[in-house]
Design a protein around this motif. Sequence first.
Motif, PDB file in Angstrom:
ATOM      1  N   LEU A  66       1.022  -1.521  -0.697  1.00 24.93           N
ATOM      2  CA  LEU A  66      -0.031  -0.548   0.132  1.00 24.93           C
ATOM      3  C   LEU A  66       0.286   0.931   0.386  1.00 24.93           C
ATOM      4  CD1 LEU A  66      -2.874   1.242   0.518  1.00 24.93           C
ATOM      5  CD2 LEU A  66      -2.607   1.085   2.775  1.00 24.93           C
ATOM      6  N   LEU A  67       2.023   1.384   0.877  1.00 21.26           N
ATOM      7  CA  LEU A  67       2.822   2.579   0.970  1.00 21.26           C
ATOM      8  C   LEU A  67       3.282   2.346  -0.405  1.00 21.26           C
ATOM      9  CD1 LEU A  67       4.489   1.677   4.378  1.00 21.26           C
ATOM     10  CD2 LEU A  67       3.017   3.500   3.247  1.00 21.26           C
ATOM     11  N   GLN A 119       2.428   1.849  -3.593  1.00 26.04           N
ATOM     12  CA  GLN A 119       0.752   1.950  -4.187  1.00 26.04           C
ATOM     13  C   GLN A 119       1.110   4.071  -3.901  1.00 26.04           C
ATOM     14  OE1 GLN A 119      -3.499   2.406  -4.721  1.00 26.04           O
ATOM     15  NE2 GLN A 119      -2.959   0.232  -4.218  1.00 26.04           N
ATOM     16  N   ALA A 120       0.937   4.777  -2.649  1.00 25.52           N
ATOM     17  CA  ALA A 120       1.227   5.454  -2.098  1.00 25.52           C
ATOM     18  C   ALA A 120       2.046   6.508  -3.163  1.00 25.52           C
ATOM     19  CB  ALA A 120       0.876   5.559  -1.094  1.00 25.52           C
ATOM     20  N   GLU A 121       3.010   5.892  -2.837  1.00 25.76           N
ATOM     21  CA  GLU A 121       4.856   6.631  -3.490  1.00 25.76           C
ATOM     22  C   GLU A 121       4.259   7.017  -5.002  1.00 25.76           C
ATOM     23  OE1 GLU A 121       7.905   8.691  -3.402  1.00 25.76           O
ATOM     24  OE2 GLU A 121       7.197   7.803  -1.866  1.00 25.76           O
ATOM     25  N   TRP A 142       1.933   7.197  -6.741  1.00 21.46           N
ATOM     26  CA  TRP A 142       0.942   7.821  -6.529  1.00 21.46           C
ATOM     27  C   TRP A 142       1.047   9.615  -6.560  1.00 21.46           C
ATOM     28  CZ3 TRP A 142      -4.056   7.896  -9.167  1.00 21.46           C
ATOM     29  CH2 TRP A 142      -4.876   6.437  -9.255  1.00 21.46           C
ATOM     30  N   LYS A 143       2.565  10.134  -5.605  1.00 18.38           N
ATOM     31  CA  LYS A 143       2.964  11.372  -5.105  1.00 18.38           C
ATOM     32  C   LYS A 143       3.447  11.323  -5.966  1.00 18.38           C
ATOM     33  CE  LYS A 143       6.278  12.417  -1.969  1.00 18.38           C
ATOM     34  NZ  LYS A 143       6.748  12.312  -1.259  1.00 18.38           N
ATOM     35  N   ARG A 165      -9.996  -2.320  -2.771  1.00 16.16           N
ATOM     36  CA  ARG A 165      -9.614  -2.189  -1.981  1.00 16.16           C
ATOM     37  C   ARG A 165     -10.985  -1.620  -0.768  1.00 16.16           C
ATOM     38  NH1 ARG A 165      -5.240  -3.395   0.592  1.00 16.16           N
ATOM     39  NH2 ARG A 165      -3.459  -3.117  -1.314  1.00 16.16           N
TER      40      ARG A 165
END
Length: 234
Positions: free
Chosen positions: A11-12, A14-16, A18-19, A163
């Motif tokens: 999940l982290l 994936q967040a990176e 997106w960022k 999710r």
Amino acid sequence: MESIDERRELLLGQAEIWKQMYSFANSVALKCVVELGIPNIQNSHNRSLSLPEIASNFTNSSSPNILYLSRVMDLLVHNKIFTSTTIPINPENEKDSFSSGKLYGLTPASRWLIKDENGLSLSPVVLLAHHGCEIYDLARKQPESKKLLHDGMVHIGNIVMDRIVNGIKEEAWEGLDSIVYVGGRTGHAIAKIVKKYPHIKGINFDLSHVIETAPEHAGVTHVAGSMFDAIPCG
């Protein structure tokens, strides 16, 4: 089966992505405040200002959306372009929009966005760096861009819906007879819900030119229309 730590790491990750992918939003936010003249407004008052105070000084917008403006400003505060301090609520006048919220001030960075006549501002460079057309306009003009937009939206919907479906407890879906997905495009996202919870009827609602290319999904009905006119019941 993935462990909690493995799921967290994924999940982290994936967040990176997106960022990094949406880092352009930082520069677009800069363009927004330059076009609205916010650094100049703050500088002319020589103090930090609330959002209503800033908006009341706009000359090119008759009805600014304070909610959207707050998102832009808070993003730039996070990026250290502006400062932000909380205004204590005035108990004697809680309805006064100037008595609560935040005050936004200039930083050494945003002072470079103040338009002046001496050629010492970076605001023209910010505006120069952003021009072109909206992504939907591009999609209408170029078939390959339309497909790229379509594929991108499908993947985003799949990731988010995966999710939602797997992260919400089963009892939360009990008692639901039907769900309307407004702007559901090809229906792939709502099909994920219906597949896992077949007692739910899925209604995929989008514009006619989108719906006409949508494939069939078990338990999903495609409905064409505009949400500005009416939305199917669910």
